[in-house]
Design a protein around this motif. Structure first.
Motif, PDB file in Angstrom:
ATOM      1  N   ASP A   1       0.808  -1.219   0.000  1.00 15.34           N
ATOM      2  CA  ASP A   1       0.000   0.000   0.000  1.00 15.34           C
ATOM      3  C   ASP A   1       0.842   1.271   0.000  1.00 15.34           C
ATOM      4  OD1 ASP A   1      -2.249  -1.551   0.067  1.00 15.34           O
ATOM      5  OD2 ASP A   1      -2.467  -1.451   2.244  1.00 15.34           O
ATOM      6  N   ARG A   2       2.136   1.146   0.272  1.00 17.99           N
ATOM      7  CA  ARG A   2       2.972   2.342   0.368  1.00 17.99           C
ATOM      8  C   ARG A   2       3.104   3.047  -0.969  1.00 17.99           C
ATOM      9  NH1 ARG A   2       8.687   1.354   2.646  1.00 17.99           N
ATOM     10  NH2 ARG A   2       8.663  -0.205   1.022  1.00 17.99           N
ATOM     11  N   PRO A   3       3.187   4.381  -0.951  1.00 17.05           N
ATOM     12  CA  PRO A   3       3.531   5.091  -2.188  1.00 17.05           C
ATOM     13  C   PRO A   3       4.941   4.690  -2.620  1.00 17.05           C
ATOM     14  CG  PRO A   3       2.689   6.590  -0.506  1.00 17.05           C
ATOM     15  CD  PRO A   3       2.908   5.270   0.160  1.00 17.05           C
ATOM     16  N   ARG A   4       5.221   4.765  -3.899  1.00 16.16           N
ATOM     17  CA  ARG A   4       6.537   4.336  -4.397  1.00 16.16           C
ATOM     18  C   ARG A   4       7.540   5.473  -4.448  1.00 16.16           C
ATOM     19  NH1 ARG A   4       6.434  -0.847  -5.663  1.00 16.16           N
ATOM     20  NH2 ARG A   4       8.367  -0.808  -6.842  1.00 16.16           N
ATOM     21  N   PHE A   5       7.088   6.736  -4.387  1.00 20.23           N
ATOM     22  CA  PHE A   5       8.003   7.872  -4.521  1.00 20.23           C
ATOM     23  C   PHE A   5       7.948   8.766  -3.289  1.00 20.23           C
ATOM     24  CE2 PHE A   5       9.315  12.099  -5.938  1.00 20.23           C
ATOM     25  CZ  PHE A   5      10.557  11.791  -6.489  1.00 20.23           C
ATOM     26  N   TYR A   6       9.144   9.198  -2.838  1.00 25.18           N
ATOM     27  CA  TYR A   6       9.271  10.068  -1.672  1.00 25.18           C
ATOM     28  C   TYR A   6      10.128  11.270  -2.043  1.00 25.18           C
ATOM     29  CZ  TYR A   6       7.540   6.033   0.852  1.00 25.18           C
ATOM     30  OH  TYR A   6       6.765   4.994   1.271  1.00 25.18           O
ATOM     31  N   LEU A   7       9.658  12.464  -1.699  1.00 28.60           N
ATOM     32  CA  LEU A   7      10.395  13.703  -1.941  1.00 28.60           C
ATOM     33  C   LEU A   7      10.941  14.181  -0.608  1.00 28.60           C
ATOM     34  CD1 LEU A   7      11.133  15.831  -4.084  1.00 28.60           C
ATOM     35  CD2 LEU A   7       9.069  17.075  -3.389  1.00 28.60           C
ATOM     36  N   GLY A   8      12.238  14.546  -0.583  1.00 30.65           N
ATOM     37  CA  GLY A   8      12.854  14.884   0.697  1.00 30.65           C
ATOM     38  C   GLY A   8      13.662  16.162   0.678  1.00 30.65           C
ATOM     39  N   LEU A   9      14.017  16.618   1.878  1.00 33.11           N
ATOM     40  CA  LEU A   9      14.914  17.743   2.109  1.00 33.11           C
ATOM     41  C   LEU A   9      16.086  17.213   2.925  1.00 33.11           C
ATOM     42  CD1 LEU A   9      12.236  20.361   3.232  1.00 33.11           C
ATOM     43  CD2 LEU A   9      13.302  20.191   0.975  1.00 33.11           C
ATOM     44  N   GLY A  10      17.308  17.663   2.597  1.00 34.37           N
ATOM     45  CA  GLY A  10      18.474  17.170   3.316  1.00 34.37           C
ATOM     46  C   GLY A  10      19.490  18.253   3.596  1.00 34.37           C
ATOM     47  N   THR A  11      20.286  18.036   4.627  1.00 35.76           N
ATOM     48  CA  THR A  11      21.374  18.934   4.981  1.00 35.76           C
ATOM     49  C   THR A  11      22.462  18.127   5.670  1.00 35.76           C
ATOM     50  OG1 THR A  11      21.955  21.016   6.083  1.00 35.76           O
ATOM     51  CG2 THR A  11      20.433  19.550   7.252  1.00 35.76           C
ATOM     52  N   GLY A  12      23.639  18.741   5.817  1.00 29.08           N
ATOM     53  CA  GLY A  12      24.705  18.068   6.547  1.00 29.08           C
ATOM     54  C   GLY A  12      26.067  18.323   5.939  1.00 29.08           C
ATOM     55  N   ILE A  13      27.020  17.510   6.342  1.00 28.50           N
ATOM     56  CA  ILE A  13      28.408  17.603   5.890  1.00 28.50           C
ATOM     57  C   ILE A  13      28.687  16.434   4.946  1.00 28.50           C
ATOM     58  CG2 ILE A  13      30.822  17.563   6.642  1.00 28.50           C
ATOM     59  CD1 ILE A  13      29.744  18.496   9.428  1.00 28.50           C
ATOM     60  N   ASN A  14      29.173  16.746   3.740  1.00 30.14           N
ATOM     61  CA  ASN A  14      29.503  15.732   2.729  1.00 30.14           C
ATOM     62  C   ASN A  14      28.322  14.830   2.363  1.00 30.14           C
ATOM     63  OD1 ASN A  14      32.287  16.254   2.081  1.00 30.14           O
ATOM     64  ND2 ASN A  14      32.785  15.555   4.141  1.00 30.14           N
ATOM     65  N   THR A  15      27.110  15.352   2.473  1.00 29.38           N
ATOM     66  CA  THR A  15      25.934  14.552   2.131  1.00 29.38           C
ATOM     67  C   THR A  15      25.674  14.586   0.634  1.00 29.38           C
ATOM     68  OG1 THR A  15      24.398  16.392   2.401  1.00 29.38           O
ATOM     69  CG2 THR A  15      24.897  15.076   4.364  1.00 29.38           C
ATOM     70  N   TYR A  16      24.831  13.679   0.178  1.00 27.25           N
ATOM     71  CA  TYR A  16      24.536  13.606  -1.254  1.00 27.25           C
ATOM     72  C   TYR A  16      23.639  14.752  -1.710  1.00 27.25           C
ATOM     73  CZ  TYR A  16      19.876  11.600  -0.407  1.00 27.25           C
ATOM     74  OH  TYR A  16      18.576  11.400  -0.023  1.00 27.25           O
ATOM     75  N   THR A  17      23.035  15.505  -0.780  1.00 27.86           N
ATOM     76  CA  THR A  17      22.230  16.673  -1.146  1.00 27.86           C
ATOM     77  C   THR A  17      22.955  17.984  -0.857  1.00 27.86           C
ATOM     78  OG1 THR A  17      21.166  16.629   1.031  1.00 27.86           O
ATOM     79  CG2 THR A  17      20.007  15.527  -0.787  1.00 27.86           C
ATOM     80  N   GLY A  18      24.179  17.930  -0.345  1.00 24.56           N
ATOM     81  CA  GLY A  18      24.915  19.151  -0.044  1.00 24.56           C
ATOM     82  C   GLY A  18      24.474  19.790   1.264  1.00 24.56           C
ATOM     83  N   ILE A  19      24.832  21.074   1.432  1.00 26.94           N
ATOM     84  CA  ILE A  19      24.472  21.811   2.646  1.00 26.94           C
ATOM     85  C   ILE A  19      22.963  21.966   2.738  1.00 26.94           C
ATOM     86  CG2 ILE A  19      24.673  24.036   3.833  1.00 26.94           C
ATOM     87  CD1 ILE A  19      27.449  24.302   2.421  1.00 26.94           C
ATOM     88  N   ALA A  20      22.319  22.166   1.598  1.00 28.40           N
ATOM     89  CA  ALA A  20      20.859  22.261   1.533  1.00 28.40           C
ATOM     90  C   ALA A  20      20.421  21.768   0.170  1.00 28.40           C
ATOM     91  CB  ALA A  20      20.406  23.693   1.760  1.00 28.40           C
ATOM     92  N   GLY A  21      19.514  20.795   0.155  1.00 25.21           N
ATOM     93  CA  GLY A  21      19.076  20.269  -1.128  1.00 25.21           C
ATOM     94  C   GLY A  21      17.833  19.419  -1.024  1.00 25.21           C
ATOM     95  N   ILE A  22      17.431  18.889  -2.166  1.00 24.46           N
ATOM     96  CA  ILE A  22      16.252  18.037  -2.237  1.00 24.46           C
ATOM     97  C   ILE A  22      16.658  16.653  -2.725  1.00 24.46           C
ATOM     98  CG2 ILE A  22      14.618  19.932  -2.587  1.00 24.46           C
ATOM     99  CD1 ILE A  22      14.598  19.233  -5.567  1.00 24.46           C
ATOM    100  N   SER A  23      15.847  15.669  -2.371  1.00 23.42           N
ATOM    101  CA  SER A  23      16.129  14.289  -2.782  1.00 23.42           C
ATOM    102  C   SER A  23      14.860  13.626  -3.273  1.00 23.42           C
ATOM    103  CB  SER A  23      16.705  13.487  -1.604  1.00 23.42           C
ATOM    104  OG  SER A  23      15.734  13.353  -0.589  1.00 23.42           O
TER     105      SER A  23
END
Length: 194
Positions: free
Chosen positions: A29-51
Protein backbone atom coordinates in the motif's frame (compact mmCIF):
# COMPACT_ATOMS: atom_id res chain seq x y z
CA UNK A 1 -9.34 -7.39 39.81
CA UNK A 2 -9.41 -3.76 38.65
CA UNK A 3 -5.70 -3.89 37.89
CA UNK A 4 -6.09 -7.09 35.86
CA UNK A 5 -8.98 -5.54 33.92
CA UNK A 6 -6.97 -2.36 33.27
CA UNK A 7 -3.99 -4.49 32.16
CA UNK A 8 -6.19 -6.44 29.70
CA UNK A 9 -7.66 -3.20 28.30
CA UNK A 10 -4.17 -1.75 27.76
CA UNK A 11 -2.97 -4.93 26.04
CA UNK A 12 -6.08 -4.94 23.85
CA UNK A 13 -5.50 -1.30 22.90
CA UNK A 14 -1.83 -1.89 22.08
CA UNK A 15 -2.66 -4.92 19.94
CA UNK A 16 -5.26 -2.87 18.12
CA UNK A 17 -2.73 -0.08 17.51
CA UNK A 18 -0.06 -2.50 16.30
CA UNK A 19 -2.58 -4.05 13.92
CA UNK A 20 -3.39 -0.58 12.57
CA UNK A 21 0.34 0.11 12.22
CA UNK A 22 0.77 -3.11 10.29
CA UNK A 23 -1.84 -1.95 7.78
CA UNK A 24 -0.43 1.56 7.82
CA UNK A 25 2.95 0.40 6.57
CA UNK A 26 1.87 -2.48 4.38
CA UNK A 27 4.54 -2.56 1.65
CA UNK A 28 1.93 -3.12 -1.03
CA UNK A 29 0.00 0.00 0.00
CA UNK A 30 2.97 2.34 0.37
CA UNK A 31 3.53 5.09 -2.19
CA UNK A 32 6.54 4.34 -4.40
CA UNK A 33 8.00 7.87 -4.52
CA UNK A 34 9.27 10.07 -1.67
CA UNK A 35 10.39 13.70 -1.94
CA UNK A 36 12.85 14.88 0.70
CA UNK A 37 14.91 17.74 2.11
CA UNK A 38 18.47 17.17 3.32
CA UNK A 39 21.37 18.93 4.98
CA UNK A 40 24.71 18.07 6.55
CA UNK A 41 28.41 17.60 5.89
CA UNK A 42 29.50 15.73 2.73
CA UNK A 43 25.93 14.55 2.13
CA UNK A 44 24.54 13.61 -1.25
CA UNK A 45 22.23 16.67 -1.15
CA UNK A 46 24.91 19.15 -0.04
CA UNK A 47 24.47 21.81 2.65
CA UNK A 48 20.86 22.26 1.53
CA UNK A 49 19.08 20.27 -1.13
CA UNK A 50 16.25 18.04 -2.24
CA UNK A 51 16.13 14.29 -2.78
CA UNK A 52 13.96 11.75 -4.52
CA UNK A 53 13.63 8.13 -3.38
CA UNK A 54 11.84 5.51 -5.48
CA UNK A 55 11.02 2.02 -4.20
CA UNK A 56 12.55 -0.57 -6.51
CA UNK A 57 11.66 -3.60 -4.40
CA UNK A 58 10.28 -3.73 -0.84
CA UNK A 59 13.03 -1.94 1.13
CA UNK A 60 15.42 -1.15 -1.75
CA UNK A 61 15.30 2.40 -3.09
CA UNK A 62 16.84 4.28 -6.02
CA UNK A 63 17.98 7.63 -4.67
CA UNK A 64 18.90 10.95 -6.31
CA UNK A 65 19.68 14.39 -4.96
CA UNK A 66 20.57 17.93 -5.97
CA UNK A 67 21.63 20.84 -3.77
CA UNK A 68 24.15 23.54 -2.99
CA UNK A 69 27.51 22.96 -1.35
CA UNK A 70 30.71 24.85 -0.56
CA UNK A 71 32.04 23.31 -3.80
CA UNK A 72 29.23 24.39 -6.14
CA UNK A 73 26.11 22.52 -7.20
CA UNK A 74 25.96 18.93 -5.96
CA UNK A 75 24.17 16.16 -7.87
CA UNK A 76 24.02 12.48 -7.01
CA UNK A 77 22.38 9.13 -7.53
CA UNK A 78 22.61 5.86 -5.65
CA UNK A 79 20.90 3.05 -3.77
CA UNK A 80 19.41 2.88 -0.28
CA UNK A 81 18.48 -0.27 1.62
CA UNK A 82 16.24 -0.11 4.72
CA UNK A 83 16.19 -2.73 7.45
CA UNK A 84 12.40 -2.58 7.71
CA UNK A 85 9.30 -0.77 6.45
CA UNK A 86 9.22 1.41 9.55
CA UNK A 87 11.78 2.46 12.17
CA UNK A 88 15.17 0.89 11.60
CA UNK A 89 18.65 1.03 10.20
CA UNK A 90 19.36 2.13 6.66
CA UNK A 91 22.45 1.75 4.44
CA UNK A 92 23.36 3.48 1.21
CA UNK A 93 25.88 4.21 -1.50
CA UNK A 94 25.89 7.30 -3.71
CA UNK A 95 27.97 8.59 -6.59
CA UNK A 96 28.20 12.34 -5.98
CA UNK A 97 29.40 15.11 -8.31
CA UNK A 98 30.25 18.62 -7.07
CA UNK A 99 30.38 21.11 -9.95
CA UNK A 100 33.16 23.29 -8.57
CA UNK A 101 33.38 27.09 -8.90
CA UNK A 102 35.27 28.56 -11.85
CA UNK A 103 36.31 31.91 -10.34
CA UNK A 104 36.29 32.57 -6.61
CA UNK A 105 38.18 35.04 -4.44
CA UNK A 106 38.89 33.85 -0.92
CA UNK A 107 41.01 35.40 1.81
CA UNK A 108 43.76 32.98 2.76
CA UNK A 109 47.10 33.10 4.49
CA UNK A 110 49.88 32.93 1.92
CA UNK A 111 53.33 31.39 2.27
CA UNK A 112 54.70 34.83 3.26
CA UNK A 113 52.46 34.75 6.34
CA UNK A 114 50.15 37.60 5.27
CA UNK A 115 46.42 37.28 4.66
CA UNK A 116 45.26 38.31 1.20
CA UNK A 117 42.54 37.74 -1.39
CA UNK A 118 43.48 34.75 -3.55
CA UNK A 119 41.85 34.14 -6.93
CA UNK A 120 41.32 30.45 -7.43
CA UNK A 121 39.24 27.75 -9.08
CA UNK A 122 37.42 24.98 -7.22
CA UNK A 123 37.54 22.14 -9.73
CA UNK A 124 34.66 19.71 -10.24
CA UNK A 125 35.04 16.56 -8.18
CA UNK A 126 33.32 13.19 -7.82
CA UNK A 127 33.07 11.14 -4.65
CA UNK A 128 31.63 7.80 -3.60
CA UNK A 129 29.62 8.08 -0.39
CA UNK A 130 29.09 5.08 1.89
CA UNK A 131 26.63 5.71 4.69
CA UNK A 132 24.50 4.11 7.35
CA UNK A 133 21.81 5.65 9.48
CA UNK A 134 18.50 5.29 11.21
CA UNK A 135 14.96 6.02 10.00
CA UNK A 136 12.13 7.21 12.22
CA UNK A 137 8.71 7.00 10.60
CA UNK A 138 6.08 9.61 11.43
CA UNK A 139 2.67 10.46 10.07
CA UNK A 140 1.46 7.96 7.54
CA UNK A 141 4.52 7.27 5.38
CA UNK A 142 7.04 10.02 6.18
CA UNK A 143 10.56 9.57 7.59
CA UNK A 144 13.22 11.48 9.47
CA UNK A 145 16.75 10.08 8.95
CA UNK A 146 20.20 10.61 10.46
CA UNK A 147 23.20 9.28 8.50
CA UNK A 148 26.89 8.76 9.26
CA UNK A 149 29.50 7.57 6.82
CA UNK A 150 32.52 8.40 4.74
CA UNK A 151 32.91 10.15 1.39
CA UNK A 152 35.82 8.94 -0.77
CA UNK A 153 37.10 11.66 -3.12
CA UNK A 154 38.58 10.76 -6.52
CA UNK A 155 41.29 13.46 -6.18
CA UNK A 156 43.18 14.87 -3.19
CA UNK A 157 43.67 18.49 -4.31
CA UNK A 158 40.74 19.66 -6.47
CA UNK A 159 41.66 23.35 -6.68
CA UNK A 160 43.95 25.61 -8.66
CA UNK A 161 45.45 29.02 -7.78
CA UNK A 162 44.83 31.41 -10.69
CA UNK A 163 46.80 34.49 -9.57
CA UNK A 164 50.12 32.80 -8.80
CA UNK A 165 49.81 33.07 -4.99
CA UNK A 166 51.45 30.44 -2.78
CA UNK A 167 49.24 29.25 0.08
CA UNK A 168 50.51 28.46 3.55
CA UNK A 169 50.25 24.84 4.77
CA UNK A 170 47.40 25.88 7.13
CA UNK A 171 45.42 27.39 4.22
CA UNK A 172 45.89 24.19 2.23
CA UNK A 173 44.61 22.17 5.20
CA UNK A 174 41.52 24.43 5.37
CA UNK A 175 40.89 23.86 1.66
CA UNK A 176 41.27 20.12 2.19
CA UNK A 177 38.66 20.26 4.96
CA UNK A 178 36.05 22.17 2.93
CA UNK A 179 36.60 20.23 -0.31
CA UNK A 180 34.32 17.23 -0.95
CA UNK A 181 35.33 14.04 0.85
CA UNK A 182 35.69 12.85 4.42
CA UNK A 183 33.24 12.29 7.26
CA UNK A 184 29.52 12.29 6.43
CA UNK A 185 26.96 13.62 8.90
CA UNK A 186 23.55 14.04 7.35
CA UNK A 187 19.97 14.81 8.32
CA UNK A 188 16.96 14.34 6.09
CA UNK A 189 13.20 14.32 6.03
CA UNK A 190 11.12 12.59 3.34
CA UNK A 191 7.46 12.89 2.45
CA UNK A 192 5.50 10.28 0.51
CA UNK A 193 3.84 11.43 -2.70
CA UNK A 194 0.66 9.49 -3.33
Amino acid sequence: MKRALLFLILISMSLDLSAQDGNYYDPEDRPRFYLGLGTGINTYTGIAGISGNYIIDKTLFAQAGVGISAWGIRTSFGLRYDQSYRHGFTWGINLVRSSGIEDIEVEFQTSSGSAQEVTMRFESLSTVNLKMGYNWWFGEYNTFTINLGYSFAFREQPWAIKDGSQLSPISEQVLQLISPGGLILGFGISFALK
